[in-house]
Enzyme design. Structure first.
Site, PDB file in Angstrom:
ATOM      1  N   HIS A 117       0.845  -1.209   0.000  1.00 54.10           N
ATOM      2  CA  HIS A 117       0.000   0.000   0.000  1.00 54.10           C
ATOM      3  C   HIS A 117       0.875   1.252   0.000  1.00 54.10           C
ATOM      4  CE1 HIS A 117      -3.907   1.972   1.510  1.00 54.10           C
ATOM      5  NE2 HIS A 117      -3.019   2.962   1.407  1.00 54.10           N
ATOM      6  N   HIS A 136       1.112   5.428  -1.957  1.00 60.89           N
ATOM      7  CA  HIS A 136       0.538   6.449  -2.856  1.00 60.89           C
ATOM      8  C   HIS A 136       1.705   7.074  -3.609  1.00 60.89           C
ATOM      9  CE1 HIS A 136      -3.556   6.567  -0.926  1.00 60.89           C
ATOM     10  NE2 HIS A 136      -2.842   5.949   0.001  1.00 60.89           N
ATOM     11  N   GLN A 152      -9.912   9.809  -3.814  1.00 60.59           N
ATOM     12  CA  GLN A 152      -9.465  10.414  -2.544  1.00 60.59           C
ATOM     13  C   GLN A 152     -10.531  11.305  -1.898  1.00 60.59           C
ATOM     14  OE1 GLN A 152      -5.903  10.764  -0.699  1.00 60.59           O
ATOM     15  NE2 GLN A 152      -7.732  10.970   0.560  1.00 60.59           N
ATOM     16  N   HIS A 182      -9.742   2.013   1.220  1.00 57.91           N
ATOM     17  CA  HIS A 182      -9.346   2.702   2.446  1.00 57.91           C
ATOM     18  C   HIS A 182     -10.573   2.650   3.368  1.00 57.91           C
ATOM     19  CE1 HIS A 182      -6.016   4.220   0.109  1.00 57.91           C
ATOM     20  NE2 HIS A 182      -5.544   4.898   1.141  1.00 57.91           N
ATOM     21  N   GLU A 224     -10.350   4.597   8.256  1.00 58.13           N
ATOM     22  CA  GLU A 224      -9.072   5.177   8.694  1.00 58.13           C
ATOM     23  C   GLU A 224      -9.370   6.426   9.508  1.00 58.13           C
ATOM     24  OE1 GLU A 224      -6.373   6.571   5.682  1.00 58.13           O
ATOM     25  OE2 GLU A 224      -4.680   6.644   7.077  1.00 58.13           O
ATOM     26  N   ASP A 268       2.420   3.219   2.909  1.00 57.86           N
ATOM     27  CA  ASP A 268       1.356   4.193   2.656  1.00 57.86           C
ATOM     28  C   ASP A 268       1.921   5.459   2.004  1.00 57.86           C
ATOM     29  OD1 ASP A 268      -1.214   5.181   2.556  1.00 57.86           O
ATOM     30  OD2 ASP A 268      -1.334   5.694   4.665  1.00 57.86           O
TER      31      ASP A 268
HETATM   32 FE   FE2 Z   1      -3.511   5.039   1.909  1.00 56.36          FE
END
Ligand code: FE2
Length: 420
Positions: A61, A63, A156, A214, A217, A313
């Site tokens: 994972h 970005h 997002q 996601h 979180e 991440d």
């Molecule tokens: Fe993430």
């Protein structure tokens, strides 16, 4: 096997699950033989001298579209997920294909030289031109000869957060994204969040893609989208094609609900990804003391036999200003934050950055140290996973598709003080 055809032999390798040291022969990009003492000659030999040889690390994972943008246009002062999203919303207005590709490839090289050869990256599809998605699809092809990249179409700002996001999510799948993502806890209402999960499953089935959401979180103990994901996985039969990332709220649920949820998760057989390096800093920001750790129940999921892998991440972006992309750092943080300090627990954390990650990405057919598999492997300056994690071992050699991709000398220290 004839002696003249062997391209590379690694001598005296320590493999997990093997009592004795072995030699590994590599030919035509694949592992040709593994045996205690291969008599064949090779064009190239590598003396491993009893060090640990492991399948490569798996970054479950990350970005890549936001990597290496820390401070642009401003630093995240509160350290929260939400300020990070606001900063990224500003930064992504100036994305270009070259901007994203350059930062992504720099980050992938950084990871590859530290032994990462499989990467799942999220690509923000909330931006009007799908620049991040298009760039990361190009990156996936550009690095294909030495590293495997999966791209998740990730809204997002929410599937329903702004007009056009839902259509762009589908467009991203038409363009070739490997998986569908989501962020139900960030949708405007709980109902939107639930609906977004259903929409993600519909799209995954229509386009035959994996799912990586996601999920929860947040420190809110009322964020309950994991149960929705699990129920959809059971009803759709998608099971281990589904991954729930982060699930940090699971660390805040009361134990009565957590027990009920565990039963559901055991039925669903989905994968979990924790990102302990970032979530130990990002979560708990609204707490005074005691302050929550903000990481999902990694140990308990693992004890139930569920598949958990780990990710960085972020690497130097609006959510996490630190990071080098090193998977042993991630595993070490999991050992600490999840209190997995028992011997088998430390080994399990190593598994979460290697074999468990391969299971999450569903690349197991191409992964692992066995005759006939592609020759993707790393040599560590350590003789066990425990030592590798304890002293953040240098990955001395990275072999990808049968070729030496990167070499690193471990640091050496000369003691200049008084002998006592
Ligand atoms: Fe993430």
């Amino acid at each position: 096997m004839t002696s003249s055809k062997i391209a590379l032999i690694l001598r005296q390798c320590r493999l997990l699950g093997h009592d004795n040291l072995v030699d590994i022969a590599i030919q035509d990009g694949a592992i040709e033989a593994i045996a205690p003492q291969l008599e064949s000659l090779a064009s190239q030999e590598l003396a491993v001298n009893g060090k640990l040889v492991s399948p490569p690390f798996v970054e479950s994972h990350i970005h890549l579209d936001s990597a290496l943008t820390v401070g642009q246009p401003r630093w995240n002062q509160s350290g929260t997920l939400f300020e990070g999203i606001d900063i990224w919303r500003d930064r992504k207005q100036s994305l270009s294909l070259e901007d994203v590709k350059t930062r992504a490839i720099t980050t992938l090289k950084l990871q590859a030289q530290q032994g990462v050869l499989f990467v799942r990256t999220h690509a923000d599809v909330s931006e009007a031109n799908l620049t991040a998605l298009k760039a990361l699809l190009e990156v996936r092809e550009a690095v294909r000869d030495w590293l495997t990249v999966q791209v998740v179409a990730f809204p997002q700002d929410g599937v329903y957060g702004s007009p056009g996001n839902e259509a762009r999510l589908e467009e991203a799948l038409k363009l070739g994204a490997d998986a569908v993502g989501g962020i139900p806890h960030y949708e405007m209402t709980r109902e939107d969040g639930v609906q977004s999960v259903h929409r993600i499953f519909e799209l995954a089935q229509r386009y035959d893609r994996l799912i990586d959401i996601h999920c929860d979180e947040i420190d809110d103990d009322q964020a309950r989208f994991l149960e929705v994901v699990a129920a959809c996985a059971i009803r759709s039969g998608l099971g281990d094609r589904v991954t729930a990332s982060h699930t940090t709220a699971f660390g805040s649920y009361n134990n009565a609900y957590a027990l009920k949820l565990m039963g559901l998760l055991e039925r669903a057989r989905i994968n979990f990804i924790a990102n302990p390096l970032i979530n130990i800093t990002l979560q708990g920001r609204t707490d005074t003391y005691p302050k929550r750790r903000g990481v999902t129940r990694v140990k308990e999921l693992w004890q139930r036999g569920l598949n958990v892998s780990l990710g960085n991440d972020c690497v130097q972006d609006p959510w996490y200003s630190l990071g080098t992309g090193n998977m042993l750092a991630v595993a070490s943080m999991a050992v600490h934050v999840c209190q997995m300090t028992g011997q088998s627990e430390i080994d399990a954390c190593y598994g979460m950055v290697t074999t468990h990650g391969a299971r999450t990405l569903k690349v197991e057919d191409h992964y692992g140290l066995a005759v006939g598999k592609p020759a993707n492997l790393v040599v560590l300056d350590a003789d066990s996973p425990y030592e590798a994690i304890r002293h953040s071992a240098t990955v001395t050699h990275v072999i990808s598709r049968g070729k030496l991709l990167a070499q690193t000398q471990p640091a050496t220290t000369t003691w200049l003080g008084t002998d006592v």
